[in-house]
Design a protein around this motif. Sequence first.
Motif, PDB file in Angstrom:
ATOM      1  N   ASP A   1       0.891  -1.319   0.058  1.00 46.88           N
ATOM      2  CA  ASP A   1      -0.031   0.009  -0.068  1.00 46.88           C
ATOM      3  C   ASP A   1       1.060   1.133   0.006  1.00 46.88           C
ATOM      4  O   ASP A   1       1.644   1.590   0.830  1.00 46.88           O
ATOM      5  CB  ASP A   1      -0.863   0.176   1.232  1.00 46.88           C
ATOM      6  CG  ASP A   1      -1.818   1.175   1.195  1.00 46.88           C
ATOM      7  OD1 ASP A   1      -2.253   1.453   0.271  1.00 46.88           O
ATOM      8  OD2 ASP A   1      -1.918   1.910   2.577  1.00 46.88           O
ATOM      9  N   ARG A   2       0.649   1.992  -1.015  1.00 45.29           N
ATOM     10  CA  ARG A   2       1.531   3.624  -1.093  1.00 45.29           C
ATOM     11  C   ARG A   2       2.954   3.197  -1.248  1.00 45.29           C
ATOM     12  O   ARG A   2       3.629   4.150  -0.976  1.00 45.29           O
ATOM     13  CB  ARG A   2       1.169   4.397  -0.164  1.00 45.29           C
ATOM     14  CG  ARG A   2      -0.254   4.882  -0.171  1.00 45.29           C
ATOM     15  CD  ARG A   2      -0.692   5.960   0.918  1.00 45.29           C
ATOM     16  NE  ARG A   2      -1.067   4.924   1.991  1.00 45.29           N
ATOM     17  CZ  ARG A   2      -1.180   5.588   3.375  1.00 45.29           C
ATOM     18  NH1 ARG A   2      -0.750   6.822   3.456  1.00 45.29           N
ATOM     19  NH2 ARG A   2      -1.663   4.903   4.401  1.00 45.29           N
TER      20      ARG A   2
ATOM     21  N   ARG B   1       6.829   2.964  -3.286  1.00 45.08           N
ATOM     22  CA  ARG B   1       7.132   3.765  -4.319  1.00 45.08           C
ATOM     23  C   ARG B   1       8.228   2.910  -4.737  1.00 45.08           C
ATOM     24  O   ARG B   1       9.138   2.056  -4.178  1.00 45.08           O
ATOM     25  CB  ARG B   1       7.659   5.046  -3.819  1.00 45.08           C
ATOM     26  CG  ARG B   1       6.385   5.967  -3.426  1.00 45.08           C
ATOM     27  CD  ARG B   1       7.139   7.159  -2.946  1.00 45.08           C
ATOM     28  NE  ARG B   1       8.173   7.913  -3.700  1.00 45.08           N
ATOM     29  CZ  ARG B   1       9.258   8.274  -3.449  1.00 45.08           C
ATOM     30  NH1 ARG B   1       9.457   8.501  -2.114  1.00 45.08           N
ATOM     31  NH2 ARG B   1      10.167   8.929  -4.216  1.00 45.08           N
TER      32      ARG B   1
ATOM     33  N   ARG C   1       6.090   1.382   3.485  1.00 43.97           N
ATOM     34  CA  ARG C   1       5.811   2.066   4.691  1.00 43.97           C
ATOM     35  C   ARG C   1       6.252   1.147   6.088  1.00 43.97           C
ATOM     36  O   ARG C   1       5.926  -0.001   6.018  1.00 43.97           O
ATOM     37  CB  ARG C   1       4.586   2.303   5.154  1.00 43.97           C
ATOM     38  CG  ARG C   1       3.877   3.529   3.925  1.00 43.97           C
ATOM     39  CD  ARG C   1       2.667   4.118   4.317  1.00 43.97           C
ATOM     40  NE  ARG C   1       1.645   2.989   4.025  1.00 43.97           N
ATOM     41  CZ  ARG C   1       0.850   2.669   5.080  1.00 43.97           C
ATOM     42  NH1 ARG C   1       0.791   3.229   6.024  1.00 43.97           N
ATOM     43  NH2 ARG C   1       0.055   1.606   4.604  1.00 43.97           N
TER      44      ARG C   1
END
Length: 229
Positions: free
Chosen positions: A28-29, A31, A109
């Motif tokens: 999730d999220r 990069r 994250r």
Amino acid sequence: MSLLTRDDLGAMALFADLADDQLDLLLDRHRETSHQIDQVIVMEQDWGESLFLIRSGLAKVRTYTADGDEVIMSLLGQGDVFGEMAALDGASRSADVVALTPLRLVKMRAAPFAALLTQQAAFALALARLEASRLRDLNQRFALQSADATTRLLDSLAYLSRKSSGSTDPLALIPPLAQKEIALLAGLARETASRTLSKLRSRGTVIEEDGQLRLVDAQPLIKRGLLEG
């Protein structure tokens, strides 16, 4: 190279025991970034709330002595994570991570990673195995500090082979590296490393293929106790 998928992540040993929804949580999220040789990815004493996964390439974990001499603590290759300790304990990063070859990284994250470690014993155990493997490599390299130059260089070449290939093969091709990096990894003066490498080439123990080095025979490693027969 395509973007990292759930299946790609689940195929890596560290994440193999996680369910699909847990893999999605880690991604999730996320990069993806590319980095060139000698680029510093994280710096010692930085604060970080992210961790990184290497998709391709080779990096070094370095620090410096009180006299300002560079010391390579370990190597990181495809499938390795770094930055996880600072992300988990909230402390500053303990070393620099620098690209030895072009790198492709995934930045994730820390919070979902930390949460899954508390929830999934198999995931926590997989991370412990990874850390133990790094500690074994570090212990062996420090144990060889008083060994002769040939032994230290052979050990470093085998280590480079394993980390750059993402396997346990000490005879895999080594990507082109500046000779100073090989010398640093072996803990040798550059001139000593160059002379020792020339000797290994003349013996046929090391060959060059398209600009890449490769150990040809495992017997010198076995003879010196660097590899089990």
